[in-house]
Design a protein around this motif. Sequence first.
Motif, PDB file in Angstrom:
ATOM      1  N   TRP A  10       1.052  -1.438   0.061  1.00  0.00           N
ATOM      2  CA  TRP A  10       0.127   0.501  -0.248  1.00  0.00           C
ATOM      3  C   TRP A  10       0.307   0.889  -0.286  1.00  0.00           C
ATOM      4  N   TYR A  36       2.491   1.703  -3.524  1.00  0.00           N
ATOM      5  CA  TYR A  36       1.161   2.734  -4.445  1.00  0.00           C
ATOM      6  C   TYR A  36       1.044   4.229  -4.032  1.00  0.00           C
ATOM      7  N   ALA A  37       1.135   4.339  -2.563  1.00  0.00           N
ATOM      8  CA  ALA A  37       1.243   5.869  -2.552  1.00  0.00           C
ATOM      9  C   ALA A  37       1.941   6.452  -2.734  1.00  0.00           C
ATOM     10  N   ILE A  53       4.553   6.005  -5.683  1.00  0.00           N
ATOM     11  CA  ILE A  53       3.937   6.109  -6.670  1.00  0.00           C
ATOM     12  C   ILE A  53       3.439   7.462  -7.391  1.00  0.00           C
ATOM     13  N   LYS A  54       2.299   7.301  -6.526  1.00  0.00           N
ATOM     14  CA  LYS A  54       1.503   8.309  -6.779  1.00  0.00           C
ATOM     15  C   LYS A  54       1.933   9.970  -6.333  1.00  0.00           C
ATOM     16  N   ILE A  55       3.016   9.797  -5.646  1.00  0.00           N
ATOM     17  CA  ILE A  55       3.971  11.332  -5.433  1.00  0.00           C
ATOM     18  C   ILE A  55       4.792  11.673  -6.678  1.00  0.00           C
ATOM     19  N   SER A  56       4.590  13.025  -7.177  1.00  0.00           N
ATOM     20  CA  SER A  56       4.729  13.587  -7.798  1.00  0.00           C
ATOM     21  C   SER A  56       6.381  13.357  -8.108  1.00  0.00           C
ATOM     22  N   ARG A  62       9.822  10.975  -2.724  1.00  0.00           N
ATOM     23  CA  ARG A  62       9.731   9.805  -2.654  1.00  0.00           C
ATOM     24  C   ARG A  62      10.224   8.955  -2.040  1.00  0.00           C
TER      25      ARG A  62
END
Length: 324
Positions: A227, A230-231, A233-236, A241
């Motif tokens: 989880w 996945y979170a 990966i969504k950080i720009s 990251r």
Amino acid sequence: MEFFNSALGRNITFVRPAYFIISGFTGVPNNRYYFIFLGFIFIVSVVGNTIVMGVIIVDHNLRSPKYVAVFNLALTDLLINCAFVPKVLDIFLFNHNYISYNDCLTFMFFCFSLVSMQSMNLVALSFDRLIAIVYPLHYHVKMTHKLMLSLIAFFWLFVITVTLIAVGLLTRLSFCGSVVIKSYFCDHGPIYWLACNDVTPNFVIGCLFPFVILGLPLGFILVSYCWIAYALIKISTFQERIKALKTCTSHLLLVALNFLPTIFVYSYVGKIHLNARIINLSLTNIIPPMLDPIIYVLQTQEIIDSLKKLLKNRWKHEIATVKE
């Protein structure tokens, strides 16, 4: 009732031995050097975990829910080595291999409860990291001191209950043969296999215990990090990251240190020599509590800064005392 009282109603005389004999490390050459090594581990563990707990207590900046879990981990690690090492040294270094029936079950209860709580502490820390990374803006709302304390209290109650069931079921067994435990402490499996009546309930709990205490916590930790991944990966930005991932480094090292050796030992439990298995199991239980505080001190900048601040203030105080 027959399931739990297999010696009743049959032509089996119920025998509860006055004592057990712990025979681990028998035949290991130069085993005194190993016991000296255990003494060294014990000292480092006590000092390291005491420092971590002391820093958290003294520094009011380390009062977040995360450090409540870290404090409980350090306390558990301290108690594990205090439960294991002095007794093991007393048994084998001073040849006190005889242990009374009640003392043996008590020894087993504390050892299993504390080792089990170690896994639960890692679950609490993974839950903290999950909330911090997946819900960064709501972390202080979702992850409160009350929630963390409730979680830790539930884990303590859970491991104590499970361990009491495992130990309690041993009291239904009759020992009419050997009382020699082929382990380095009052281990569950080596004890119930000595019984001369039905050991089915003990075998069942012996199979379920590792799954409940090791399998489920590890499963939750793996799912939580999936989880988290996945979170991330969504950080720009890549830098953000890495910054978020660094907050998980110490916890990931603790997970690897506490779970991988145990999985390895139990995977090859029937394929290695008895003495090699006993030594590996003892190291698996004793070394992680020593390394846990070292990892947290080296990998957590907040603890490093707090230690530097405390040492600096101490140094200034000593200089001022000398000048006076």
